[in-house]
Design a protein around this motif. Structure first.
Motif, PDB file in Angstrom:
ATOM      1  N   LEU A  45       0.991   1.911  13.705  1.00 27.94           N
ATOM      2  CA  LEU A  45       1.373   2.111  12.310  1.00 27.94           C
ATOM      3  C   LEU A  45       1.933   0.830  11.711  1.00 27.94           C
ATOM      4  CD1 LEU A  45       2.025   3.908   9.807  1.00 27.94           C
ATOM      5  CD2 LEU A  45       4.197   4.455  10.954  1.00 27.94           C
ATOM      6  N   THR A  46       2.821   0.191  12.439  1.00 26.96           N
ATOM      7  CA  THR A  46       3.426  -1.062  11.964  1.00 26.96           C
ATOM      8  C   THR A  46       2.356  -2.122  11.740  1.00 26.96           C
ATOM      9  OG1 THR A  46       5.478  -0.571  13.148  1.00 26.96           O
ATOM     10  CG2 THR A  46       5.109  -2.861  12.507  1.00 26.96           C
ATOM     11  N   ARG A  47       1.477  -2.299  12.727  1.00 29.41           N
ATOM     12  CA  ARG A  47       0.407  -3.308  12.595  1.00 29.41           C
ATOM     13  C   ARG A  47      -0.486  -3.010  11.396  1.00 29.41           C
ATOM     14  NH1 ARG A  47       0.573  -3.253  18.201  1.00 29.41           N
ATOM     15  NH2 ARG A  47      -0.982  -1.605  18.366  1.00 29.41           N
ATOM     16  N   ALA A  48      -0.834  -1.739  11.202  1.00 29.44           N
ATOM     17  CA  ALA A  48      -1.719  -1.368  10.098  1.00 29.44           C
ATOM     18  C   ALA A  48      -1.065  -1.668   8.748  1.00 29.44           C
ATOM     19  CB  ALA A  48      -2.091   0.108  10.195  1.00 29.44           C
ATOM     20  N   LEU A  49       0.206  -1.325   8.589  1.00 31.94           N
ATOM     21  CA  LEU A  49       0.900  -1.585   7.322  1.00 31.94           C
ATOM     22  C   LEU A  49       1.038  -3.085   7.064  1.00 31.94           C
ATOM     23  CD1 LEU A  49       3.595   1.213   7.515  1.00 31.94           C
ATOM     24  CD2 LEU A  49       1.743   1.052   5.830  1.00 31.94           C
ATOM     25  N   ASP A  70      -9.074  10.883  -2.006  1.00 32.68           N
ATOM     26  CA  ASP A  70      -9.924   9.920  -2.727  1.00 32.68           C
ATOM     27  C   ASP A  70      -9.339   9.482  -4.082  1.00 32.68           C
ATOM     28  OD1 ASP A  70     -11.483  11.647  -0.916  1.00 32.68           O
ATOM     29  OD2 ASP A  70     -13.195  10.449  -1.540  1.00 32.68           O
ATOM     30  N   PRO A  71      -8.866  10.419  -4.935  1.00 30.24           N
ATOM     31  CA  PRO A  71      -8.336   9.988  -6.236  1.00 30.24           C
ATOM     32  C   PRO A  71      -7.112   9.082  -6.110  1.00 30.24           C
ATOM     33  CG  PRO A  71      -8.751  12.351  -6.252  1.00 30.24           C
ATOM     34  CD  PRO A  71      -8.898  11.885  -4.830  1.00 30.24           C
ATOM     35  N   VAL A  72      -6.322   9.311  -5.088  1.00 28.14           N
ATOM     36  CA  VAL A  72      -5.149   8.459  -4.860  1.00 28.14           C
ATOM     37  C   VAL A  72      -5.604   7.068  -4.429  1.00 28.14           C
ATOM     38  CG1 VAL A  72      -2.976   8.198  -3.593  1.00 28.14           C
ATOM     39  CG2 VAL A  72      -3.808  10.495  -4.187  1.00 28.14           C
ATOM     40  N   ALA A  73      -6.572   7.012  -3.531  1.00 18.41           N
ATOM     41  CA  ALA A  73      -7.111   5.726  -3.084  1.00 18.41           C
ATOM     42  C   ALA A  73      -7.702   4.954  -4.262  1.00 18.41           C
ATOM     43  CB  ALA A  73      -8.172   5.947  -2.007  1.00 18.41           C
ATOM     44  N   GLN A  74      -8.413   5.645  -5.138  1.00 20.03           N
ATOM     45  CA  GLN A  74      -9.006   4.989  -6.310  1.00 20.03           C
ATOM     46  C   GLN A  74      -7.915   4.407  -7.210  1.00 20.03           C
ATOM     47  OE1 GLN A  74     -12.283   4.369  -6.855  1.00 20.03           O
ATOM     48  NE2 GLN A  74     -11.566   3.133  -8.568  1.00 20.03           N
ATOM     49  N   SER A  75      -6.870   5.170  -7.449  1.00 14.59           N
ATOM     50  CA  SER A  75      -5.770   4.693  -8.284  1.00 14.59           C
ATOM     51  C   SER A  75      -5.081   3.490  -7.644  1.00 14.59           C
ATOM     52  CB  SER A  75      -4.764   5.814  -8.522  1.00 14.59           C
ATOM     53  OG  SER A  75      -3.730   5.377  -9.369  1.00 14.59           O
ATOM     54  N   LEU A  76      -4.875   3.547  -6.343  1.00 14.18           N
ATOM     55  CA  LEU A  76      -4.258   2.412  -5.645  1.00 14.18           C
ATOM     56  C   LEU A  76      -5.135   1.170  -5.758  1.00 14.18           C
ATOM     57  CD1 LEU A  76      -2.993   4.339  -2.505  1.00 14.18           C
ATOM     58  CD2 LEU A  76      -1.537   3.144  -4.161  1.00 14.18           C
ATOM     59  N   ARG A  77      -6.441   1.341  -5.579  1.00 10.94           N
ATOM     60  CA  ARG A  77      -7.362   0.196  -5.714  1.00 10.94           C
ATOM     61  C   ARG A  77      -7.282  -0.411  -7.103  1.00 10.94           C
ATOM     62  NH1 ARG A  77     -13.286   1.272  -3.340  1.00 10.94           N
ATOM     63  NH2 ARG A  77     -13.636  -0.520  -4.672  1.00 10.94           N
ATOM     64  N   GLU A  78      -7.268   0.451  -8.129  1.00 12.78           N
ATOM     65  CA  GLU A  78      -7.205  -0.039  -9.512  1.00 12.78           C
ATOM     66  C   GLU A  78      -5.908  -0.785  -9.783  1.00 12.78           C
ATOM     67  OE1 GLU A  78      -7.834   3.547 -11.752  1.00 12.78           O
ATOM     68  OE2 GLU A  78      -9.980   3.606 -11.241  1.00 12.78           O
ATOM     69  N   ARG A  79      -4.838  -0.394  -9.124  1.00 13.64           N
ATOM     70  CA  ARG A  79      -3.539  -1.046  -9.299  1.00 13.64           C
ATOM     71  C   ARG A  79      -3.382  -2.290  -8.424  1.00 13.64           C
ATOM     72  NH1 ARG A  79       0.482   3.125 -11.047  1.00 13.64           N
ATOM     73  NH2 ARG A  79      -0.726   4.991 -11.437  1.00 13.64           N
ATOM     74  N   GLY A  80      -4.292  -2.456  -7.474  1.00 11.98           N
ATOM     75  CA  GLY A  80      -4.177  -3.586  -6.552  1.00 11.98           C
ATOM     76  C   GLY A  80      -3.141  -3.356  -5.463  1.00 11.98           C
ATOM     77  N   THR A  81      -2.821  -2.087  -5.199  1.00 10.75           N
ATOM     78  CA  THR A  81      -1.835  -1.743  -4.175  1.00 10.75           C
ATOM     79  C   THR A  81      -2.559  -1.467  -2.863  1.00 10.75           C
ATOM     80  OG1 THR A  81      -0.439  -0.719  -5.852  1.00 10.75           O
ATOM     81  CG2 THR A  81       0.042  -0.165  -3.566  1.00 10.75           C
ATOM     82  N   PRO A  82      -2.202  -2.171  -1.806  1.00  7.26           N
ATOM     83  CA  PRO A  82      -2.871  -1.942  -0.521  1.00  7.26           C
ATOM     84  C   PRO A  82      -2.463  -0.606   0.078  1.00  7.26           C
ATOM     85  CG  PRO A  82      -1.037  -3.432  -0.214  1.00  7.26           C
ATOM     86  CD  PRO A  82      -1.152  -3.189  -1.702  1.00  7.26           C
ATOM     87  N   PHE A  83      -3.333  -0.074   0.938  1.00 10.10           N
ATOM     88  CA  PHE A  83      -3.005   1.185   1.582  1.00 10.10           C
ATOM     89  C   PHE A  83      -3.656   1.293   2.947  1.00 10.10           C
ATOM     90  CE2 PHE A  83      -6.657   1.903  -1.129  1.00 10.10           C
ATOM     91  CZ  PHE A  83      -7.516   2.698  -0.384  1.00 10.10           C
ATOM     92  N   VAL A  84      -3.065   2.161   3.738  1.00  8.11           N
ATOM     93  CA  VAL A  84      -3.557   2.475   5.073  1.00  8.11           C
ATOM     94  C   VAL A  84      -4.073   3.907   5.036  1.00  8.11           C
ATOM     95  CG1 VAL A  84      -2.859   2.875   7.467  1.00  8.11           C
ATOM     96  CG2 VAL A  84      -1.951   0.899   6.211  1.00  8.11           C
ATOM     97  N   LEU A  85      -5.249   4.127   5.568  1.00  7.26           N
ATOM     98  CA  LEU A  85      -5.816   5.471   5.672  1.00  7.26           C
ATOM     99  C   LEU A  85      -5.717   5.926   7.120  1.00  7.26           C
ATOM    100  CD1 LEU A  85      -7.419   7.921   4.594  1.00  7.26           C
ATOM    101  CD2 LEU A  85      -9.488   6.671   5.266  1.00  7.26           C
TER     102      LEU A  85
END
Length: 126
Positions: A111-115, A68-83
């Motif tokens: 994995l490729t499609r998700a990224l 969760d803390p990593v996801a929050q930091s990524l959101r704040e930075r505007g960096t997309p992510f796959v869970l």
């Protein structure tokens, strides 16, 4: 070409075998794995040191931590992510709901499609 050539990817995965397989898969697609983190602390340090274009997060990390803390930091930075998770989407905490969900187990093509989908969701940079 996969569309991932030269894309900088941060992998947040505590299982060493899974992390190695992910690194091999991503490298074979032309992506640059900028780091592999097994804990929240490692992941947050890598975010400060590198600028990933996209991140791959496992929900459960080393020491029974959640990402969760990593996801929050990524959101704040505007960096997309796959869970990547085996959880029901309705059980996933809110911080992950803007991410692309990848249901375990998954294939390399998934994995490729998700990224690629995550990268498409990135807001335009000015």
């Amino acid at each position: 070409m996969s569309g991932l050539r030269d894309v900088r990817v941060l992998v947040v995965e505590n299982d060493e075998m899974n992390a190695t397989l992910l690194q091999l898969q991503l490298s074979s697609l032309g992506a640059q794995v900028i780091g592999i983190a097994a804990t929240v602390k490692e992941a947050l340090a890598m975010l400060d040191q590198h600028e990933p274009q996209v991140a791959f997060l496992d929900y459960w990390l080393a020491g029974n931590e959640r990402s969760d803390p990593v996801a929050q930091s990524l959101r704040e930075r505007g960096t997309p992510f796959v869970l990547a998770t085996g959880m029901d989407p309705g059980q996933v905490p809110e911080v992950f709901r803007t991410s692309v969900m990848l249901t375990k187990p998954y294939l390399s093509a998934d994995l490729t499609r998700a990224l690629l989908k995550a990268l498409e969701l990135t807001p335009a940079q000015s």
